[in-house]
Design an enzyme around this catalytic site. Sequence first.
Site, PDB file in Angstrom:
ATOM      1  N   TYR A 148       0.811  -1.215   0.000  1.00 33.24           N
ATOM      2  CA  TYR A 148       0.000   0.000   0.000  1.00 33.24           C
ATOM      3  C   TYR A 148       0.849   1.273   0.000  1.00 33.24           C
ATOM      4  O   TYR A 148       0.778   2.082  -0.939  1.00 33.24           O
ATOM      5  CB  TYR A 148      -0.941  -0.008   1.201  1.00 33.24           C
ATOM      6  CG  TYR A 148      -1.886   1.173   1.245  1.00 33.24           C
ATOM      7  CD1 TYR A 148      -2.777   1.399   0.208  1.00 33.24           C
ATOM      8  CD2 TYR A 148      -1.877   2.062   2.322  1.00 33.24           C
ATOM      9  CE1 TYR A 148      -3.640   2.487   0.231  1.00 33.24           C
ATOM     10  CE2 TYR A 148      -2.738   3.147   2.364  1.00 33.24           C
ATOM     11  CZ  TYR A 148      -3.615   3.359   1.312  1.00 33.24           C
ATOM     12  OH  TYR A 148      -4.461   4.436   1.332  1.00 33.24           O
ATOM     13  N   ASP A 204     -10.410  -1.308  -7.939  1.00 26.44           N
ATOM     14  CA  ASP A 204      -9.344  -0.320  -7.933  1.00 26.44           C
ATOM     15  C   ASP A 204      -7.928  -0.893  -8.044  1.00 26.44           C
ATOM     16  O   ASP A 204      -7.708  -2.092  -8.104  1.00 26.44           O
ATOM     17  CB  ASP A 204      -9.474   0.593  -6.731  1.00 26.44           C
ATOM     18  CG  ASP A 204      -9.249   2.053  -7.119  1.00 26.44           C
ATOM     19  OD1 ASP A 204      -9.066   2.340  -8.316  1.00 26.44           O
ATOM     20  OD2 ASP A 204      -9.226   2.913  -6.221  1.00 26.44           O
ATOM     21  N   GLU A 440     -21.813  15.966  -4.698  1.00 24.99           N
ATOM     22  CA  GLU A 440     -22.360  16.302  -3.379  1.00 24.99           C
ATOM     23  C   GLU A 440     -22.788  17.767  -3.346  1.00 24.99           C
ATOM     24  O   GLU A 440     -23.818  18.115  -2.750  1.00 24.99           O
ATOM     25  CB  GLU A 440     -21.303  16.016  -2.303  1.00 24.99           C
ATOM     26  CG  GLU A 440     -20.979  14.537  -2.161  1.00 24.99           C
ATOM     27  CD  GLU A 440     -19.765  14.271  -1.278  1.00 24.99           C
ATOM     28  OE1 GLU A 440     -19.559  13.120  -0.884  1.00 24.99           O
ATOM     29  OE2 GLU A 440     -19.017  15.250  -0.993  1.00 24.99           O
ATOM     30  N   ASP A 556       0.282 -28.028 -39.253  1.00 25.76           N
ATOM     31  CA  ASP A 556       0.761 -26.695 -39.615  1.00 25.76           C
ATOM     32  C   ASP A 556       2.145 -26.507 -38.981  1.00 25.76           C
ATOM     33  O   ASP A 556       2.567 -27.313 -38.138  1.00 25.76           O
ATOM     34  CB  ASP A 556      -0.236 -25.652 -39.087  1.00 25.76           C
ATOM     35  CG  ASP A 556       0.273 -24.236 -39.236  1.00 25.76           C
ATOM     36  OD1 ASP A 556       0.748 -23.908 -40.330  1.00 25.76           O
ATOM     37  OD2 ASP A 556       0.200 -23.481 -38.256  1.00 25.76           O
ATOM     38  N   TYR A 557       2.851 -25.455 -39.361  1.00 24.55           N
ATOM     39  CA  TYR A 557       4.198 -25.240 -38.808  1.00 24.55           C
ATOM     40  C   TYR A 557       4.220 -24.079 -37.811  1.00 24.55           C
ATOM     41  O   TYR A 557       4.260 -24.287 -36.600  1.00 24.55           O
ATOM     42  CB  TYR A 557       5.208 -24.995 -39.933  1.00 24.55           C
ATOM     43  CG  TYR A 557       6.630 -24.871 -39.410  1.00 24.55           C
ATOM     44  CD1 TYR A 557       7.350 -26.002 -39.061  1.00 24.55           C
ATOM     45  CD2 TYR A 557       7.234 -23.619 -39.256  1.00 24.55           C
ATOM     46  CE1 TYR A 557       8.642 -25.903 -38.557  1.00 24.55           C
ATOM     47  CE2 TYR A 557       8.521 -23.498 -38.763  1.00 24.55           C
ATOM     48  CZ  TYR A 557       9.226 -24.646 -38.411  1.00 24.55           C
ATOM     49  OH  TYR A 557      10.493 -24.541 -37.913  1.00 24.55           O
ATOM     50  N   ASP A 558       4.152 -22.839 -38.290  1.00 21.63           N
ATOM     51  CA  ASP A 558       4.256 -21.679 -37.391  1.00 21.63           C
ATOM     52  C   ASP A 558       3.060 -21.603 -36.453  1.00 21.63           C
ATOM     53  O   ASP A 558       1.910 -21.629 -36.880  1.00 21.63           O
ATOM     54  CB  ASP A 558       4.341 -20.394 -38.216  1.00 21.63           C
ATOM     55  CG  ASP A 558       5.661 -20.253 -38.934  1.00 21.63           C
ATOM     56  OD1 ASP A 558       6.662 -19.952 -38.269  1.00 21.63           O
ATOM     57  OD2 ASP A 558       5.691 -20.477 -40.161  1.00 21.63           O
TER      58      ASP A 558
END
Length: 852
Positions: A148, A204, A440, A556-558
Site C-alpha cells: 500500500y 481499484d 455532493e 501446420d508449422y508456425d
Amino acid sequence: MSKPNLDEAADLRLKVVSLSRPNSFTSKVDSDSNKHEQFTAHMRIIAATHFLPFTISVSEETPAEPYMWKVSRRSGHTAMTAGIRSLSENPNAECKRIGWIGYYKDLNGEEHPCDDLSQESRANISKALGEHNAVPVFVDEETANNHYEGYSKQILWPLLHYTSWSDARRMNPTWWDGYCKTNEIFSAAISSIYQDGDIVWIHDYHLLLLPEMLRKMHPAATIGFFLHSPFPSSELFRSLPQRKEILNGMLGSTSIGFQTYSYARHFLSSCTRVLGLESTPTGIDNKGTMVSISVFPIGIDSRHIQERRSRPAVEAKMKSLREMFANKRIIIGRDRLDEVAGIKQKLEAFERFLETYPEWQGNVVLIQVTQPGQTRQPKLESKISELVTTINSNYGSIEFMPVMYHHTFLDTDEYMALLNIADLCLITAIRDGMNTGSLEYVVCQQDKHSPLLLSEFTGTAGSVSGAIQINPWDYVGVAQAIDTALRMGPEEKKLRYKEMYQHVMCHDAQYWAATVIQDLRATVLAGQYNTETPALDVPLFVKCFTESKRRMIMLDYDGTLTPITNIPSQALPPPEMLKALRALCANPKNFVAVISGRDREFLDLHLGNIEGLTLSGEHGSLLRAPGGEWVNLLADMDMSWMDEVKSIFEFYTERTAGTSIEVKSTSIAWHYRNADPEYGEFQAKECMNHLEDAIVSKLPVEIVYGKKCLDVRPVSVNKGEISKHLMGSQPEKWDFVMCVGDDKTDEDMFTALRTLKRNFVDNSANKELDDGPNIAAVTSALAASTVSSPLVGSGANWSSTSMRLSPYYFTITVGPSDKKSAAAWHVNTPEKVIEALECLAGIDDNSKQAVA
C-alpha cells in the site's frame, strides 16, 4: 453456435442487457422513493476492496487475549461503499465484502497491526465481521506496507494520475514483491469462500493482479473489475516496468469497467501496444478470450446526502457561517493535498480573478479545505502557504481575508453547511478519476442553485452537463469563468442546475452498482450462447491411435510446431519435434504431412531431411512427396496479378514503418508484426479495402487475414483443398486422422475434415481401400479446381461428439478453449502439440519392440 467476434459479442451483450434491464435507460428522477432496478435472478456477489469499510476495536470486556471485538464504520470511499452496500439491500442478491482489516485499536485507542494476534482473536474478528457480511483478509505489516504505502501509493497512483513512475520515489524492489504477495493473499481468501456461480467484483488499482490469479484458480468464474482511478495514455503507461504483468492481471476479468470512455480507450491502446492484442471500443481479444470493456460513471449516495444536509446540526452551522461571511460571496473548494488536485492552479487563478476584476475585492471569499494527500509533499504545502499569504496580503485587510485556508479533516456537518450556503463551487483538479465532491455540491444546492465550475480533466466533467467546464491551466479563462458564474442570473442558474440535479439523482451510487452487476451478468449470459472447444482428450486420443491401422497426420508449422516469432527466420524446429516426426514417419501405418504457409526453401532446409515426410508449402500451392521433387500446383495458372498486388503492398510499406513484403512463388504477403500495433492494424484494414476494390473484385484471388499479415493467393488452392486431396479419393480408408493448426488458414483444413466426417456419418458405405495419396492426381485436380474453401462452420459441439466415432478424426486448434474455431479439440501451446506427437511416437516404438 460458434463464439462471436468482438463486434458481434458487443451487439449480443447489448441485446441481453436490454432484456435483463428493460427500463435502465428510461429512469426518472424520484427523490422521495427508493426505486432502483431489481435483479431478475438470485445471485451471490463477492466484492473485493483493499480496505473493508469497517474498523475493529477491542471490546472492553476482554482486556487480554483472546479478544472480543466491536465493529465501527470506516470513513472514506463513500460512493463505492454505498454502491456495494446497496447490492445487499436487493431482495435477489447476497453480497459479501472482503478486504484488508488494517490496524486494530486497543482499549486505550492506540493502533496495532494484527500480526501478533492469536488465532482465537483472529477467529473472533472474522465472527464479528461476519455479522456485517464481511470477510477479513489478514496481511502482515511488512507486506501490507510494501503493497500500500510502497507500490500502490508511490508507483501506481502517481502513474495513473499522469505522473511518470520515475518522477515518484525511487522504486524499492520489495514494493513489487509485497504487491504481488498481497494480491495472492486476496486470491486465496476469495477462493476460500467462492462457490460456483458467484460473481466476484474487484475494485481499484490496489488489486490489479487479482483477476488473473482468480482466473487460474477458477477458470469459469464471473469476474468483474472496476478502476476508480484514471487510466493514463499508453505512452505514459508503457514506462511502467511491470506493464505486462499489470495488463495481464486485469485481463483475467470477464468485464472491466472504467469511469469514462477516455480511460477505457487508453487501456485498450495499452493492451494493443504492449501486449499486441486486437481490440474494439467494447472489448479485448485476449488470445481468444473475450474481455468486455465498459464505461460506468460512478454516482454518490444522493439520498443520504439529502438527509444529512437537512439535519438541525447542519442548519445551526449554516446560520453561524452566514453571520461570519455576511454580505460576502462564498466560493467553496475541498481537495486532497496532492499535485493532481490543482490547488496551486486554483489559488493562482483566484489571484488573477481579484486582479482582473477589482470590483470583487473585499466581496468574495474562497474557503479552501484540504485533507492529507496520498503522500506528504512539503514543497507543495510550502507553495500553497506562500500563495495564500500573498493573496491575503495583497487583497485582504485586518478585518477580512479573501482566502480562508484550512488544512484539516472537516467535520461532516460543517462541510454540508458550506455546500449549502456556497455561491460557487470551484474544482480545478488537473487529473481526477471522478470527483464525487462536485456531485455532493449539486445535491446540497437545491435551494440556491449556485453554479459549479468543474475542471475538464475530472471524470465527472463528461457527465454533469450543466457545469461550467474550465481548464485549470488557463488562469485568465478560470478568472473570467468565476466572474461569469458570480454574475449569472437566476433563470440560467436554475436551468443549469436542473440538468445537473437530474443526472445526479438518476445516476447515484445504487444505480451505478446495479448497472455494473447487470452488465456483467449480461456479458456472461451472452457468453452462454457460445460453445467452448474442449481440451484434447489425451486418453481417448491415445486409445484411438493405438487401435487404428491407417493414420493420417497433418500439421501446420508456425504457431503449431513452433511458437510465433517477430522474426520468421528464427522460428526453428525444436529437436524433440524433429525426433518425434522422424519416429512417426518411420512407421508404415502413418502418413505424415506438414502443410505450411512457408516457402519451399525454408521447408527443405529445416524439414526436408526427414525421410517419409510429405511437405506442402505456401498454403497448399506447393507439394513435395517423400523423396520427390517440389510440384507447383499452380504452374499453369496466370500469376500476373502478383505485380499489381505487390505495387499496392509497396504503397503501404512506404507509409508504414516496420512492415515488409514477402513474395512467394504462388502468393504474396504483407507483414506488419513489427509496426506500431494500432497504426499497423489501421493500415492493414485500409490495404485490405484497397485490395478488395482493385484486385479481388475482378480476379480469382482471395485475401487471407493471418496473424499480423495479409496474404493474397489464388482461390483455387488453400489448406482445406490440399488436405482433402491428400486424403485421397476414398478418405474413409484412414481410420485415424489428426490435423493441427493455429490460425485462420488452418480453419480451411478443419472445415474440410468436418465436412468429410459429416458425410461418413450420413452415408456410412464401405469402399475399397487404395494405396494412399496420389500426388499426380492431386496435382491434376488442384490445377483444375476453381472452388474456394467453405466458410468456417459453426457447431464445434457436433464435431467433438462425432469425432469420437470411428473413423477417428482429431482436429485440434492451438489456443485457448474459447477461441473461435471449427476444430473439435484444443491444446494451449505448441509445446502441447509436440508432447502429443512424442506420445504417439512412443506408442509406435513400444509396438515395434513388442513385435520384435
